[in-house]
Design a protein around this motif. Sequence first.
Motif, PDB file in Angstrom:
ATOM      1  N   VAL A  35      99.313 -70.009 -18.442  1.00 14.60           N
ATOM      2  CA  VAL A  35     100.427 -69.126 -18.740  1.00 14.60           C
ATOM      3  C   VAL A  35     101.470 -69.257 -17.645  1.00 14.60           C
ATOM      4  CG1 VAL A  35      99.333 -67.195 -17.537  1.00 14.60           C
ATOM      5  CG2 VAL A  35     101.062 -66.729 -19.275  1.00 14.60           C
ATOM      6  N   ALA A  36     102.727 -69.156 -18.051  1.00  6.62           N
ATOM      7  CA  ALA A  36     103.819 -69.204 -17.079  1.00  6.62           C
ATOM      8  C   ALA A  36     103.912 -67.862 -16.366  1.00  6.62           C
ATOM      9  CB  ALA A  36     105.133 -69.515 -17.783  1.00  6.62           C
ATOM     10  N   VAL A  37     104.001 -67.937 -15.054  1.00  8.08           N
ATOM     11  CA  VAL A  37     104.098 -66.713 -14.250  1.00  8.08           C
ATOM     12  C   VAL A  37     105.570 -66.458 -13.959  1.00  8.08           C
ATOM     13  CG1 VAL A  37     103.443 -65.556 -12.128  1.00  8.08           C
ATOM     14  CG2 VAL A  37     101.844 -67.133 -13.237  1.00  8.08           C
ATOM     15  N   PRO A  38     106.148 -65.424 -14.568  1.00  4.98           N
ATOM     16  CA  PRO A  38     107.566 -65.156 -14.318  1.00  4.98           C
ATOM     17  C   PRO A  38     107.772 -64.555 -12.937  1.00  4.98           C
ATOM     18  CG  PRO A  38     106.614 -63.425 -15.683  1.00  4.98           C
ATOM     19  CD  PRO A  38     105.532 -64.449 -15.482  1.00  4.98           C
ATOM     20  N   GLU A  39     108.977 -64.674 -12.463  1.00  9.20           N
ATOM     21  CA  GLU A  39     109.323 -64.035 -11.195  1.00  9.20           C
ATOM     22  C   GLU A  39     109.633 -62.571 -11.483  1.00  9.20           C
ATOM     23  OE1 GLU A  39     112.351 -65.923  -8.982  1.00  9.20           O
ATOM     24  OE2 GLU A  39     111.350 -67.884  -8.908  1.00  9.20           O
ATOM     25  N   CYS A  56      99.988 -57.608 -22.773  1.00  8.17           N
ATOM     26  CA  CYS A  56      99.473 -58.957 -23.047  1.00  8.17           C
ATOM     27  C   CYS A  56     100.466 -59.765 -23.881  1.00  8.17           C
ATOM     28  CB  CYS A  56      98.135 -58.870 -23.773  1.00  8.17           C
ATOM     29  SG  CYS A  56      96.770 -58.277 -22.741  1.00  8.17           S
ATOM     30  N   LYS A  57     101.043 -59.133 -24.903  1.00 10.22           N
ATOM     31  CA  LYS A  57     101.990 -59.841 -25.763  1.00 10.22           C
ATOM     32  C   LYS A  57     103.221 -60.282 -24.986  1.00 10.22           C
ATOM     33  CE  LYS A  57     104.708 -59.311 -29.992  1.00 10.22           C
ATOM     34  NZ  LYS A  57     105.070 -58.401 -31.125  1.00 10.22           N
ATOM     35  N   ASN A  58     103.776 -59.386 -24.149  1.00  9.14           N
ATOM     36  CA  ASN A  58     104.981 -59.722 -23.393  1.00  9.14           C
ATOM     37  C   ASN A  58     104.706 -60.674 -22.242  1.00  9.14           C
ATOM     38  OD1 ASN A  58     106.762 -58.113 -24.928  1.00  9.14           O
ATOM     39  ND2 ASN A  58     106.099 -56.273 -23.843  1.00  9.14           N
ATOM     40  N   ALA A  59     103.434 -60.840 -21.860  1.00 10.14           N
ATOM     41  CA  ALA A  59     103.074 -61.812 -20.833  1.00 10.14           C
ATOM     42  C   ALA A  59     102.753 -63.179 -21.428  1.00 10.14           C
ATOM     43  CB  ALA A  59     101.879 -61.308 -20.034  1.00 10.14           C
ATOM     44  N   GLY A  60     102.857 -63.297 -22.758  1.00 11.79           N
ATOM     45  CA  GLY A  60     102.546 -64.570 -23.406  1.00 11.79           C
ATOM     46  C   GLY A  60     101.068 -64.789 -23.602  1.00 11.79           C
ATOM     47  N   LEU A  61     100.300 -63.720 -23.675  1.00 12.52           N
ATOM     48  CA  LEU A  61      98.846 -63.809 -23.834  1.00 12.52           C
ATOM     49  C   LEU A  61      98.439 -62.953 -25.037  1.00 12.52           C
ATOM     50  CD1 LEU A  61      98.084 -63.257 -20.057  1.00 12.52           C
ATOM     51  CD2 LEU A  61      97.612 -65.390 -21.280  1.00 12.52           C
ATOM     52  N   ASP A  62      98.671 -63.469 -26.228  1.00 17.14           N
ATOM     53  CA  ASP A  62      98.405 -62.694 -27.431  1.00 17.14           C
ATOM     54  C   ASP A  62      96.913 -62.491 -27.642  1.00 17.14           C
ATOM     55  OD1 ASP A  62     101.048 -62.355 -28.065  1.00 17.14           O
ATOM     56  OD2 ASP A  62     101.176 -64.201 -29.251  1.00 17.14           O
ATOM     57  N   ASP A  99     105.972 -54.246 -20.166  1.00 19.28           N
ATOM     58  CA  ASP A  99     106.488 -55.604 -19.968  1.00 19.28           C
ATOM     59  C   ASP A  99     105.520 -56.482 -19.194  1.00 19.28           C
ATOM     60  OD1 ASP A  99     106.663 -54.334 -17.576  1.00 19.28           O
ATOM     61  OD2 ASP A  99     108.777 -54.807 -17.181  1.00 19.28           O
ATOM     62  N   GLY A 100     104.341 -55.966 -18.849  1.00 18.32           N
ATOM     63  CA  GLY A 100     103.351 -56.777 -18.156  1.00 18.32           C
ATOM     64  C   GLY A 100     103.344 -56.603 -16.658  1.00 18.32           C
ATOM     65  N   ARG A 101     104.238 -55.785 -16.115  1.00 16.61           N
ATOM     66  CA  ARG A 101     104.226 -55.563 -14.669  1.00 16.61           C
ATOM     67  C   ARG A 101     103.063 -54.670 -14.275  1.00 16.61           C
ATOM     68  NH1 ARG A 101     109.935 -53.371 -12.950  1.00 16.61           N
ATOM     69  NH2 ARG A 101     109.672 -52.247 -14.928  1.00 16.61           N
ATOM     70  N   ALA A 118      96.887 -59.178  -4.213  1.00 12.76           N
ATOM     71  CA  ALA A 118      97.904 -58.285  -4.767  1.00 12.76           C
ATOM     72  C   ALA A 118      98.758 -59.056  -5.769  1.00 12.76           C
ATOM     73  CB  ALA A 118      98.778 -57.716  -3.652  1.00 12.76           C
ATOM     74  N   ALA A 119      98.947 -58.479  -6.932  1.00 16.82           N
ATOM     75  CA  ALA A 119      99.713 -59.135  -7.992  1.00 16.82           C
ATOM     76  C   ALA A 119     100.833 -58.220  -8.460  1.00 16.82           C
ATOM     77  CB  ALA A 119      98.799 -59.490  -9.162  1.00 16.82           C
ATOM     78  N   ALA A 120     101.909 -58.852  -8.941  1.00 19.60           N
ATOM     79  CA  ALA A 120     103.045 -58.094  -9.458  1.00 19.60           C
ATOM     80  C   ALA A 120     103.025 -57.998 -10.968  1.00 19.60           C
ATOM     81  CB  ALA A 120     104.355 -58.739  -9.002  1.00 19.60           C
ATOM     82  N   SER A 121     102.214 -58.838 -11.639  1.00 22.74           N
ATOM     83  CA  SER A 121     102.216 -58.840 -13.100  1.00 22.74           C
ATOM     84  C   SER A 121     100.856 -59.250 -13.635  1.00 22.74           C
ATOM     85  CB  SER A 121     103.277 -59.807 -13.636  1.00 22.74           C
ATOM     86  OG  SER A 121     102.927 -61.147 -13.312  1.00 22.74           O
ATOM     87  N   LEU A 122     100.625 -58.946 -14.916  1.00 21.26           N
ATOM     88  CA  LEU A 122      99.394 -59.355 -15.593  1.00 21.26           C
ATOM     89  C   LEU A 122      99.316 -60.870 -15.697  1.00 21.26           C
ATOM     90  CD1 LEU A 122      96.848 -58.771 -17.258  1.00 21.26           C
ATOM     91  CD2 LEU A 122      98.320 -58.499 -19.271  1.00 21.26           C
ATOM     92  N   ALA A 123     100.456 -61.542 -15.924  1.00 22.77           N
ATOM     93  CA  ALA A 123     100.454 -62.998 -16.024  1.00 22.77           C
ATOM     94  C   ALA A 123      99.964 -63.639 -14.730  1.00 22.77           C
ATOM     95  CB  ALA A 123     101.862 -63.495 -16.362  1.00 22.77           C
ATOM     96  N   GLU A 124     100.332 -63.071 -13.598  1.00 24.87           N
ATOM     97  CA  GLU A 124      99.890 -63.601 -12.307  1.00 24.87           C
ATOM     98  C   GLU A 124      98.374 -63.472 -12.166  1.00 24.87           C
ATOM     99  OE1 GLU A 124     100.996 -62.975  -7.550  1.00 24.87           O
ATOM    100  OE2 GLU A 124     102.032 -61.835  -9.118  1.00 24.87           O
ATOM    101  N   VAL A 125      97.804 -62.357 -12.587  1.00 21.68           N
ATOM    102  CA  VAL A 125      96.362 -62.156 -12.526  1.00 21.68           C
ATOM    103  C   VAL A 125      95.663 -63.138 -13.465  1.00 21.68           C
ATOM    104  CG1 VAL A 125      94.480 -60.528 -12.910  1.00 21.68           C
ATOM    105  CG2 VAL A 125      96.629 -59.736 -11.911  1.00 21.68           C
ATOM    106  N   ALA A 126      96.200 -63.284 -14.680  1.00 24.78           N
ATOM    107  CA  ALA A 126      95.595 -64.195 -15.651  1.00 24.78           C
ATOM    108  C   ALA A 126      95.618 -65.632 -15.146  1.00 24.78           C
ATOM    109  CB  ALA A 126      96.323 -64.085 -16.985  1.00 24.78           C
ATOM    110  N   ALA A 127      96.699 -66.026 -14.466  1.00 28.96           N
ATOM    111  CA  ALA A 127      96.781 -67.383 -13.921  1.00 28.96           C
ATOM    112  C   ALA A 127      95.727 -67.602 -12.845  1.00 28.96           C
ATOM    113  CB  ALA A 127      98.178 -67.632 -13.369  1.00 28.96           C
ATOM    114  N   TRP A 128      95.465 -66.584 -12.026  1.00 23.54           N
ATOM    115  CA  TRP A 128      94.403 -66.702 -11.016  1.00 23.54           C
ATOM    116  C   TRP A 128      93.047 -66.961 -11.666  1.00 23.54           C
ATOM    117  CZ3 TRP A 128      95.986 -61.857  -7.705  1.00 23.54           C
ATOM    118  CH2 TRP A 128      97.053 -62.217  -6.856  1.00 23.54           C
ATOM    119  N   HIS A 129      92.850 -66.399 -12.853  1.00 25.14           N
ATOM    120  CA  HIS A 129      91.567 -66.540 -13.540  1.00 25.14           C
ATOM    121  C   HIS A 129      91.542 -67.720 -14.501  1.00 25.14           C
ATOM    122  CE1 HIS A 129      89.901 -62.952 -11.808  1.00 25.14           C
ATOM    123  NE2 HIS A 129      90.796 -62.146 -12.359  1.00 25.14           N
ATOM    124  N   GLY A 130      92.513 -68.637 -14.391  1.00 19.49           N
ATOM    125  CA  GLY A 130      92.454 -69.890 -15.151  1.00 19.49           C
ATOM    126  C   GLY A 130      93.245 -69.919 -16.429  1.00 19.49           C
ATOM    127  N   ALA A 131      94.076 -68.914 -16.715  1.00 14.27           N
ATOM    128  CA  ALA A 131      94.858 -68.916 -17.949  1.00 14.27           C
ATOM    129  C   ALA A 131      96.027 -69.890 -17.829  1.00 14.27           C
ATOM    130  CB  ALA A 131      95.375 -67.519 -18.253  1.00 14.27           C
TER     131      ALA A 131
END
Length: 509
Positions: free
Chosen positions: A172-176, A53-59, A113-115, A157-170
């Motif tokens: 957050v920047a989704v890194p490649e 969560c921390k490395n995905a920018g979601l403290d 790292d959030g992957r 299918a998601a590659a990272s936690l940030a991608e999942v969080a963005a789907w749910h309305g967060a």
Amino acid sequence: MSTARTWAVALTGVDGHLVEVEADLSNQTPEFKIIGLPDKALGEAVQRVHNACKNAGLDLPRRRLTVNLSPASLPKHGSGFDLSIAVSTLAAGGLIARRSISGTVHIGELGLDGRLRPVPGILPAVFAAARAGFDRVIVPKANEDEARLVPGVDVRAAASLAEVAAWHGADVAVPEVVAVDAAVVEPLHEEPLELADVVGQPEAVDALMIAAAGGHHLLLSGPPGAGKTMLARRLPGILPRLTEEEALEVAAIRSLSGDAVTRLDAAPPLESPHHSASVAALVGGGSRAARPGAIARAHRGVLFLDEAAEFSRVALDALRQPLESGAIEVHRAGFTARFPARFQLVLAMNPCPCGNHGVRGAECVCPPMAIRRYATRLSGPLRDRVDIDLPVARVAMNRAAEGRRSPLTSAEARERVSAARARASERWRATPWRRNAEVPGTWLRQGALRLGPAVRAPLDRALERGALTLRGYDRVLRLAWTMADITGCDMPGLDEVGRALHLRRGMTQ
């Protein structure tokens, strides 16, 4: 309200159980705790989720955080709960929408790292979610093809936690992120072996086709070089192709074994463990999570034990229960797992330790006691569960030089086997059984399917003399019905019963 809920799946064997993952925040000393009977790997999710969560920018908020896995009495194993724990904690902190995650099943392991990392057992897990009425499942990118084999489910299918969080309305920047490859190896698919390559073994080919048509178990005995392994490995090639439902069952077991599953394979599986295999390798098990052994991986296919007499007595006797019930149960201190195990057993063994006993022109150096001891390595109860006892002799030089191959190709034999199975399936359409080998003996000894006294006479005499047990009597009847199905007869006659008795007791007896 500081409580959020989502869903995950706990696997016990091939059975999946939906687990409600609820996270709660309270204004107390900062702490992150998981309750609900987690194992050690699941308890370590605290650190993985925190760092991901921390490395995905979601403290996560610095408050007391409790995650409950319900039902609490159900054991939970492995790291596949990481994603559901992470999204529930983020939703409890208000970083993502609670309503969005409440109707979604989340499966996957988190890297620091959030992957999102792949996990085994995705196919049975998604099946369990679909049966429970969920229509949306989020899985790691590496498990996408496997998850999409389940119809009627919206797989994301998601590659990272940030991608999942963005789907749910967060916000957050989704890194490649490069998706993590599956930490499994695609099994090697060999081309089916051709039955027409068999030279000079017409009786063995005929017995092989009978075994395939009725689902009968087979024992091949003979000296080295007689072709026992060659025959056994051609059995899957003449079995009917798997239906979609059967192929999904096989794929689910492969998924639990850690194999990559990207498509449904209609070819029946062939499992051939080495004779040094332990009981756990055959039966399956594990200290934390149950993994299927060779018996379960042979479901809907063939389990071939080459050099059967070299297996440990305990390992061989472990076959007896699944041969009767069509399932294998793994009992451990913390859990009990059940795997389907409806397979055809093929055993191959030499006549003695040196392999030359009874072979014309060869010298056997084994003492009589060693020969008897070797023959009894297969227990009587296990032998009694084998339908066909087939002695296999070495091919004579004149036949080998002529190169006379089997007149049947694998495709032709498979057509005849499928036709015979169709007749049996039609006969048993009002029952739970479809193959002759599955039908209880009481159905064959009583009622409308009971054979006439003259046809039963050889069997009755063998039973009275003690040459057959009642279980063996029933197995001869099943063999006779299979032979009738192959020839297209309505009922077995004296010829079919005689041939069945011949195969049951061994061709040399």
